[in-house]
Design a protein around this motif. Structure first.
Motif, PDB file in Angstrom:
ATOM      1  N   ASP A 271     -33.222  33.236  99.695  1.00 47.22           N
ATOM      2  CA  ASP A 271     -32.621  32.904 100.912  1.00 47.22           C
ATOM      3  C   ASP A 271     -32.562  34.177 101.912  1.00 47.22           C
ATOM      4  O   ASP A 271     -31.806  34.998 101.538  1.00 47.22           O
ATOM      5  N   ALA A 272     -33.438  33.854 102.673  1.00 46.03           N
ATOM      6  CA  ALA A 272     -33.780  35.225 103.760  1.00 46.03           C
ATOM      7  C   ALA A 272     -32.790  35.725 104.457  1.00 46.03           C
ATOM      8  O   ALA A 272     -32.376  36.880 104.782  1.00 46.03           O
TER       9      ALA A 272
ATOM     10  N   ASP B 138     -30.776  39.330 104.302  1.00 41.88           N
ATOM     11  CA  ASP B 138     -30.495  40.095 105.586  1.00 41.88           C
ATOM     12  C   ASP B 138     -28.959  40.543 105.678  1.00 41.88           C
ATOM     13  O   ASP B 138     -28.610  41.558 106.124  1.00 41.88           O
ATOM     14  N   ARG B 139     -28.165  39.531 105.573  1.00 38.95           N
ATOM     15  CA  ARG B 139     -26.627  39.867 105.605  1.00 38.95           C
ATOM     16  C   ARG B 139     -26.342  40.716 104.532  1.00 38.95           C
ATOM     17  O   ARG B 139     -25.465  41.669 104.707  1.00 38.95           O
TER      18      ARG B 139
ATOM     19  N   ARG C  98     -18.014  42.259 103.372  1.00 34.52           N
ATOM     20  CA  ARG C  98     -18.563  42.346 101.924  1.00 34.52           C
ATOM     21  C   ARG C  98     -17.795  41.114 100.941  1.00 34.52           C
ATOM     22  O   ARG C  98     -18.447  40.607 100.314  1.00 34.52           O
ATOM     23  N   ARG C  99     -16.512  41.089 101.291  1.00 32.68           N
ATOM     24  CA  ARG C  99     -15.725  40.172 100.413  1.00 32.68           C
ATOM     25  C   ARG C  99     -16.200  38.604 100.894  1.00 32.68           C
ATOM     26  O   ARG C  99     -16.213  37.753 100.212  1.00 32.68           O
TER      27      ARG C  99
ATOM     28  N   LEU D 100     -26.158  48.438 104.349  1.00 33.23           N
ATOM     29  CA  LEU D 100     -26.351  49.683 105.228  1.00 33.23           C
ATOM     30  C   LEU D 100     -25.102  50.187 105.972  1.00 33.23           C
ATOM     31  O   LEU D 100     -24.909  51.562 106.101  1.00 33.23           O
ATOM     32  N   ASP D 101     -24.263  49.264 106.354  1.00 32.99           N
ATOM     33  CA  ASP D 101     -23.235  49.513 107.084  1.00 32.99           C
ATOM     34  C   ASP D 101     -22.383  50.437 106.183  1.00 32.99           C
ATOM     35  O   ASP D 101     -21.634  51.349 106.401  1.00 32.99           O
TER      36      ASP D 101
END
Lengths: 396, 368
Positions: free
Chosen positions: A284-285, A289-290, A336-337, A296-297
């Motif tokens: 699932d691209a 990415d998400r 994230r959650r 990264l954040d």
């Protein structure tokens, strides 16, 4: 060998002989020790560990020994933190008294107040809760209306606090009350300490979108509070209350980061539900990415925290960083959650009962709970206001 | 303690700030733009940087460089970005480091001292097609007789018109090679780009290359490292530019009055500014950390380079877009320098890979 090395060696030996082996494992659910008169220790070892820690003031390492603190320098306290981490020791005590009230008493309290309250806080004998928010005073905290009317050497307190974490378990509350209703709103507030056993206090738990919660509503009806339990001058409590909040903000963002760094990576979780060989790009691209964006954040936030810590240690603290880290930390945590639930698909939709793994139910509840992270302790919007004003100097 | 700048680093930063303010800045860029300068380089500034030894900061001391690290170069690059001064510091540093390492080539040995003192200018010719890729494909190096032949096009060579030498990446027998080509021997077309910084296309048509000019035919690891270094130096420049566009915007919010009050008193605008501030602070942390890792601090260079470029590509574009919007009408006029930041942001976004490229690469590096 330097003095600090001696200190480290001695401390390590002491920890090895005084921290029970069962206290050198990560605490399970409900195994954290919050102290207080009604404290129920999860185990005998947990009680022994706190008692041992108290002989050296380890719960408040940098506070003066005369109140039961550790009397350590900042360097020694840093060594203590490193050694506790290296040996995997659980914190002997978690405490709003230490994180929030203690710094206030050390700065604004009278000597008598410090002697009366700090030892119990340090040893975990009294548990504290925070009486700030009210139904009509959330982000606009200074509009609070819980009244404290002078009656001889007492105040008589009437009103309601809300979002009081663990009010049902706490022994004492540090509380903002209105002592002068005719003064401008910031100038009529006092900071008082209230015994939760006082007659006239009623506590009612609050249910959240995530289920049961530690939050309570606290009602005051004619509660009598001795005047010598006021910290600072009458009507001068707003500055004290804000000083305390700066400690709350750094605590929230730091604890979130400590938490997420030991979690299973998001990509590994996604792989468990999606299948596919390790090393291959997730199928699932968009989800992939998400995940990368959140990773990264999270990384950048961690680096910025480290930078702030290094600058502060070098004597160049930048100032209103607590607001930035509260804001960024909680916003990243929320994403994230949310992602953790999204990557579980249908398996992330269970509330309770059969058909779901414990981990799935917990993940979903944690997502719902995390929605409050950017509201409690000063909402994200309030943090942006603070940054705009104090860091950027934008006009009111 | 990698984040706290040392006395030496602070002094390099202060020197760079002084020189760049004296000889660079948007006015110089504007003149290059108006004169359609084909080289797109702030020549006077470059000369001043050379004179102070700031061109060879991360080049070997024995050859005339300063023997310092990329972190120090990054501090100068931030100043170039802050003032939008077109100078090939990053491209030259990375290309010269590749040449300086190649002791086996007599050509490289001969060139190195002049690259270290900046009397000769080198740049990295890597980008092909319309988008950055990690490996060269369009330009190939093949064996011919006792030497080699170079074929194909490089689409975007930073300061390609102003350089004396190109370090060209090329596909070679399933791997990659790095080749030194004197500029005069390549077909160069100077590009007139939106940011008025020098850039060129380079074409090689069966160009004869002596074995001595081939730096390596086993370049994969070395090229990867060079691209990561170039990427991080670019992010340092972007960081400087983004902070400056932000600073100008906050100033404007304080001065500009509408409805009888400074527009910076409006919460909708305050929040946008404060949120950019957080974005920029996180950007600074990842760029500085990346450069420290490039200089040998613990960590993965590839991961940090991608983390930094993914963030700075998004941040620089976002901050300059916001800067123009928050300036209102004056923001879209050519008279204001702000547009130059927005244009440079677009160019640097694409150079060395955009945010999507680097997020994909970061995920691959982490095994997903």
């Amino acid at each position: 060998m330097s003095e600090l090395d001696d200190f480290r060696a001695e401390l390590r030996a002491w920890l090895l002989s005084h921290c029970p082996p069962s206290m050198r494992t990560p605490p399970g659910d409900g195994e954290e020790v919050w102290g207080g008169r009604r404290c129920v220790f999860p185990s005998e070892d947990a009680r022994r560990w706190l008692l041992a820690a108290n002989t050296r003031g380890l719960t408040a390492p940098t506070w003066p020994t005369e109140y039961g603190g550790g009397g350590m320098s900042r360097e020694q306290a840093a060594v203590l933190a490193e050694e506790l981490r290296a040996l995997g020791c659980r914190p002997p005590l978690r405490s709003l008294g230490i994180w929030m009230l203690g710094p206030v008493l050390l700065r604004y309290g009278t000597e008598a107040q410090r002697r009366a309250f700090l030892p119990g806080i340090i040893r975990g004998e009294t548990r504290w809760c925070q009486g700030y928010s009210e139904p009509g005073a959330g982000s606009d905290l200074a509009s609070l209306s819980t009244r404290a009317v002078r009656d001889g050497d007492h105040y008589v307190v009437d009103g309601q606090k809300t979002w009081t974490s663990h009010a049902d378990k706490a022994d004492w509350m540090f509380c903002l009350v209105r002592t002068n209703p005719s003064a401008p709103k910031h100038q009529g507030i006092s900071f008082v300490l209230i015994d939760m056993a006082s007659p006239g206090i009623t506590v009612r738990p609050i249910q959240l979108i995530s289920g049961a919660s530690p939050f309570c509503e606290t009602f005051f009806e004619g509660v009598r509070v001795p005047v010598d339990q006021r910290v600072g001058d009458e009507d001068a409590g707003w500055e004290i209350g804000k000083y305390l909040l700066s400690h709350e903000r750094s605590n929230i963002s730091l604890s979130r980061d400590a938490q997420s760094s030991v979690e299973e990576p998001l990509a590994a979780q996604a792989r468990r539900y999606e299948g596919g060989a390790p090393g291959e790009p997730l199928r699932d691209a968009s989800l992939r990415d998400r995940i990368t964006q959140v990773d990264l954040d999270f990384l950048c936030n961690k680096l910025a925290l480290r930078r702030a810590a290094e600058e502060a240690a070098a004597g160049r603290p930048a100032g209103s960083e607590a607001s930035m880290f509260k804001l960024v930390g909680t916003e990243v945590n929320k994403r994230r959650r949310e992602l953790k639930v999204a990557l579980r698909g249908f398996a992330g939709l269970g509330w309770e009962g059969e058909g779901y793994l414990d981990d799935e139910l917990t993940t979903t509840r944690e997502w719902l709970r995390s929605r409050a992270n950017s509201i409690e302790g000063g909402s994200s919007e309030v943090q942006l206001n603070i940054l705009a004003k104090r860091v950027l100097g934008l006009p009111d | 303690m990698g984040f706290v700048l040392s006395e030496e680093e602070l002094s390099i930063q202060a020197t760079a700030r002084r020189v760049v303010d004296a000889h660079g800045g948007p006015a110089v860029l504007r003149r290059l733009r108006d004169e359609r300068d084909p080289l797109g380089i702030a020549g006077e500034l470059w000369g001043a940087l050379r004179a102070l030894g700031l061109v060879g900061l991360a080049l070997p001391e024995a050859e005339g460089g300063a023997g310092l690290g990329l972190k120090e170069v990054g501090l100068v690059a931030e100043e170039l970005g802050r003032t939008l001064s077109p100078a090939p510091l990053g491209a030259h540093t990375v290309a010269a480091r590749l040449v300086a390492r190649r002791a086996g080539s007599s050509l490289a040995r001969e060139l190195t001292p002049s690259l270290c003192d900046g009397s000769r200018l080198a740049t990295l010719a890597h980008e092909e097609g319309v988008r950055h890729e990690a490996r060269p494909r369009a330009v190939t190096l093949s064996r011919r007789g006792s030497g080699y032949a170079l074929d194909g096009d490089k689409s975007f060579v930073p300061f390609g018109g102003a350089a004396d030498w190109l370090v060209v990446s090329a596909a070679h027998e399933g791997g990659a090679a790095l080749v030194l080509v004197e500029l005069a021997r390549a077909e160069i077309m100077s590009l007139c780009t939106i940011d008025s910084h020098g850039a060129a296309r380079a074409r090689f048509r069966g160009l004869e290359v002596a074995a001595d000019a081939v730096l390596t035919t086993d370049a994969e690891a070395e090229l990867g490292r060079a691209l990561d270094e170039a990427t991080l130096l670019l992010t340092a420049e972007m960081l400087g530019g983004a902070w400056e566009a932000f600073r100008r915007t906050v100033e404007y919010l304080k001065q500009r009055r509408q409805f009888g009050v400074p527009i910076g008193s409006f919460q909708a605008l305050k929040h946008r500014a404060a949120s950019m501030y957080c974005d920029l602070e996180l950007s600074r942390a990842v760029v500085r950390e990346g450069l420290s890792v490039a200089d040998g601090a613990q960590g993965s260079l590839a991961e940090l380079a991608s983390a930094a470029k993914a963030r700075l590509s998004d941040t620089y574009v976002h901050v300059t877009n916001e800067a123009v919007q928050l300036h209102g009408g004056v923001g879209v006029t050519d008279e204001l320098d702000l547009g130059f930041f927005m244009k440079r942001a677009r160019v640097t976004e694409q150079l060395m890979g955009d945010a999507a490229f680097h997020r994909d690469r970061y995920a691959r590096l982490l095994g997903y």
